[in-house]
Design a protein around this motif. Structure first.
Motif, short mmCIF file in Angstrom:
data_model
loop_
_atom_site.label_atom_id
_atom_site.label_comp_id
_atom_site.label_asym_id
_atom_site.label_seq_id
_atom_site.Cartn_x
_atom_site.Cartn_y
_atom_site.Cartn_z
N ARG A 67 0.55 -0.86 -0.17
CA ARG A 67 -0.45 -0.28 0.21
C ARG A 67 1.24 1.06 -0.36
O ARG A 67 0.62 2.26 -0.54
CB ARG A 67 -1.11 0.09 1.24
CG ARG A 67 -2.23 1.27 1.30
CD ARG A 67 -2.87 0.52 2.23
NE ARG A 67 -3.67 2.37 2.57
CZ ARG A 67 -3.41 3.18 3.45
NH1 ARG A 67 -2.73 3.14 3.70
NH2 ARG A 67 -4.61 4.18 3.52
N ALA A 122 2.53 2.03 -3.62
CA ALA A 122 1.69 2.50 -4.16
C ALA A 122 1.80 3.71 -3.64
O ALA A 122 1.33 4.64 -5.18
CB ALA A 122 0.49 1.63 -3.87
N MET A 123 1.37 4.52 -3.01
CA MET A 123 1.09 5.81 -2.18
C MET A 123 2.49 6.33 -3.39
O MET A 123 2.59 7.40 -3.78
CB MET A 123 1.26 5.87 -0.78
CG MET A 123 -0.24 5.38 -0.67
SD MET A 123 0.05 5.33 0.77
CE MET A 123 0.06 7.23 0.84
N VAL A 179 4.67 5.54 -5.46
CA VAL A 179 4.44 5.95 -6.80
C VAL A 179 2.99 6.92 -7.35
O VAL A 179 3.12 7.47 -7.83
CB VAL A 179 4.30 4.72 -7.57
CG1 VAL A 179 3.31 4.50 -9.36
CG2 VAL A 179 4.91 3.73 -7.80
N GLN A 180 2.40 6.82 -6.67
CA GLN A 180 1.57 7.68 -7.38
C GLN A 180 1.72 9.09 -6.83
O GLN A 180 1.08 10.13 -7.72
CB GLN A 180 0.45 7.19 -5.83
CG GLN A 180 -1.37 8.92 -6.04
CD GLN A 180 -2.58 8.49 -5.16
OE1 GLN A 180 -2.16 7.92 -3.66
NE2 GLN A 180 -3.60 8.76 -5.66
N ALA A 181 2.14 9.38 -5.63
CA ALA A 181 2.41 11.62 -5.90
C ALA A 181 4.00 10.88 -4.87
O ALA A 181 3.88 11.57 -3.39
CB ALA A 181 1.32 11.54 -4.23
N TRP A 197 -3.91 15.68 -0.51
CA TRP A 197 -3.99 14.25 -0.69
C TRP A 197 -5.65 14.21 -1.56
O TRP A 197 -6.05 16.40 -1.20
CB TRP A 197 -4.64 13.46 0.08
CG TRP A 197 -2.95 13.28 0.39
CD1 TRP A 197 -2.59 13.21 1.50
CD2 TRP A 197 -1.93 12.30 0.07
NE1 TRP A 197 -1.54 13.16 1.71
CE2 TRP A 197 -1.26 12.39 0.67
CE3 TRP A 197 -2.08 11.70 -1.31
CZ2 TRP A 197 -0.18 11.59 0.58
CZ3 TRP A 197 -1.04 10.47 -1.26
CH2 TRP A 197 0.25 10.65 -0.97
N LEU A 212 -9.89 6.82 -8.42
CA LEU A 212 -8.43 8.16 -8.05
C LEU A 212 -8.22 7.99 -6.66
O LEU A 212 -7.36 8.68 -5.86
CB LEU A 212 -9.58 9.41 -7.53
CG LEU A 212 -10.18 9.49 -9.39
CD1 LEU A 212 -10.98 10.59 -9.09
CD2 LEU A 212 -9.29 10.48 -9.37
N ILE A 213 -8.60 7.16 -5.70
CA ILE A 213 -8.31 6.26 -4.30
C ILE A 213 -8.53 5.09 -4.58
O ILE A 213 -9.49 4.29 -5.30
CB ILE A 213 -8.89 7.24 -3.57
CG1 ILE A 213 -10.08 6.25 -3.10
CG2 ILE A 213 -8.96 8.59 -2.92
CD1 ILE A 213 -10.94 6.50 -1.96
N SER A 214 -7.13 3.90 -3.71
CA SER A 214 -7.26 2.78 -4.00
C SER A 214 -8.44 1.94 -2.75
O SER A 214 -8.36 0.87 -3.30
CB SER A 214 -5.86 1.96 -3.93
OG SER A 214 -5.32 2.73 -2.60
N GLN A 236 -7.71 5.62 1.96
CA GLN A 236 -6.83 7.43 1.45
C GLN A 236 -8.30 7.90 1.24
O GLN A 236 -8.27 9.35 0.75
CB GLN A 236 -6.90 6.80 -0.15
CG GLN A 236 -5.57 6.22 0.07
CD GLN A 236 -5.00 6.04 -1.25
OE1 GLN A 236 -5.56 5.87 -2.68
NE2 GLN A 236 -3.16 7.29 -1.25
#
Length: 364
Positions: free
Chosen positions: A107, A110-111, A113-115, A181, A208-210, A214
């Motif tokens: 988790r 992944a965050m 990579v996202q931001a 966020w 947009l959220i996993s 989030q």
């Protein structure tokens, strides 16, 4: 009596330099070896210079205070074993020039990579109060009714004025960082639980959220427990200030729950006014004004006394009125964590701030 639980996030700091130390996995493991910590009470956080603790479900504020002190001491002792100290501040006074390592979980990866930049600056620590609710539908009604008081709670809890070695000008810089966020800030008004679930499902299906973790609203329905989770609070320097805030949050939830059951109209205001009021509270803490639901600026102390009057019957019913009121009065006299950090900075610079934070983080 309505049940309550508290989560606190801490930083791990070098006691000499005041810089974050990325040894959270080792500290959690060491804390778990002691007899003071049970399973599931010490958790990982996004970054390796952060540790989270969670109390068991509690019935009284005395229980909350006892568990928080126990957990702070256990994590503090584990931190000292690895050359650092536990710090109950919502932002680090000073940071490294490079990002702190992310905890190795899918988790969190992944965050990153996202931001990546948001994750790099997510060295922020909150206090989350869970209050038991009869049903999810009731929980939505509670969220709708407590929104107007969240800025006052944020101002009361402000404990993050410093960032990268300087005063940000904000009493709660954590609030500003967390607002970046995709789903954050003030919770929206929901028509009912069906409306809540439809809108959350749309966010998930959009990608947009996993996950529901989030949903970074400052108050939300917990996905894991039958609770409303109030998340707008900075972690507190002292454990007894955390107990005071927990008591206020529970009393607020009980108050609006009784109003909803009686069919009383909800006190509400427009989303944009609430969002701006939260920004104002994060900017000034208790040093200036707060905005009431009608859009009027009023002295911060006046707003807090109004909040105390509003929840007084619930505090009386739980036997918490004297304790909570006394601690609110002390905080108004001594200042918030942000005020105390600024006073230390003016008196002795960043080393004095570090000394203050480390000294108070394991005090009652």
């Amino acid at each position: 009596m309505t049940t309550i639980g508290v989560e606190e996030e801490y930083l791990l700091l070098d006691p000499v330099t005041g810089l974050p130390v990325p040894v959270a996995d080792k500290v959690r493991a060491a804390a778990g070896l002691g007899h003071l910590v049970a399973d599931q009470e010490v958790h990982c956080e996004l970054l390796q210079a952060q540790v989270e603790v969670a109390t068991p479900v509690c019935g009284t504020l005395e229980e909350v205070g006892g568990h928080l002190l126990r957990l702070r001491h256990a994590v503090g002792a584990a931190a000292e074993e690895h050359g650092c100290r536990v710090a109950a501040c919502a932002t680090p006074p000073l940071r490294h020039g490079h990002p702190v390592a992310v905890t190795d979980q899918a988790r969190y990866r992944a965050m990153l990579v996202q931001a990546p930049q948001l994750v790099a600056e997510q060295l922020v620590n909150g206090m989350h109060v869970h209050v038991g609710v009869p049903s999810r539908d009731t929980g939505v009604q509670i969220l709708n009714r407590i929104r107007v008081w969240l800025p006052a709670l944020t101002a009361l809890s402000a404990n993050s004025p410093l960032w990268d070695g300087h005063d940000t000008g904000f009493a709660s810089w954590r609030t500003v960082i967390f607002s970046r966020w995709p789903v954050s800030g003030m919770p929206p008004h929901f028509a009912d639980i069906a409306d809540h679930d439809r809108r959350v499902r749309q966010l998930l299906e959009s990608g947009l959220i996993s996950d529901t973790g989030q949903l970074y609203w400052q108050a939300r329905l917990s996905a894991r427990y039958p609770t409303v989770e109030v998340r707008c609070l900075d972690v507190q320097l002292r454990a007894d200030d955390a107990v005071m805030l927990a008591g206020l949050v529970r009393a607020l939830v009980e108050t609006v729950l009784a109003e909803a059951a009686a069919g009383a109209p909800a006190l509400d205001c427009d989303q944009e006014l609430l969002q701006a009021s939260m920004w104002h509270a994060a900017r000034h803490g208790l040093s200036s004004t707060l905005v009431d639901p009608g859009g009027r600026q009023r002295r911060a102390g006046e707003m807090l006394y109004e909040l105390l009057r509003y929840v007084a019957p619930a505090l009386d019913a739980s036997g918490d009125n004297r304790q909570v009121t006394a601690l609110v009065h002390r905080l108004l006299q001594d200042g918030t964590g942000a005020d105390r950090q600024r006073a230390a900075l003016a008196e002795g610079g960043l080393p004095a701030v570090t000394d203050l934070i480390l000294a108070q983080s394991t005090m009652p």
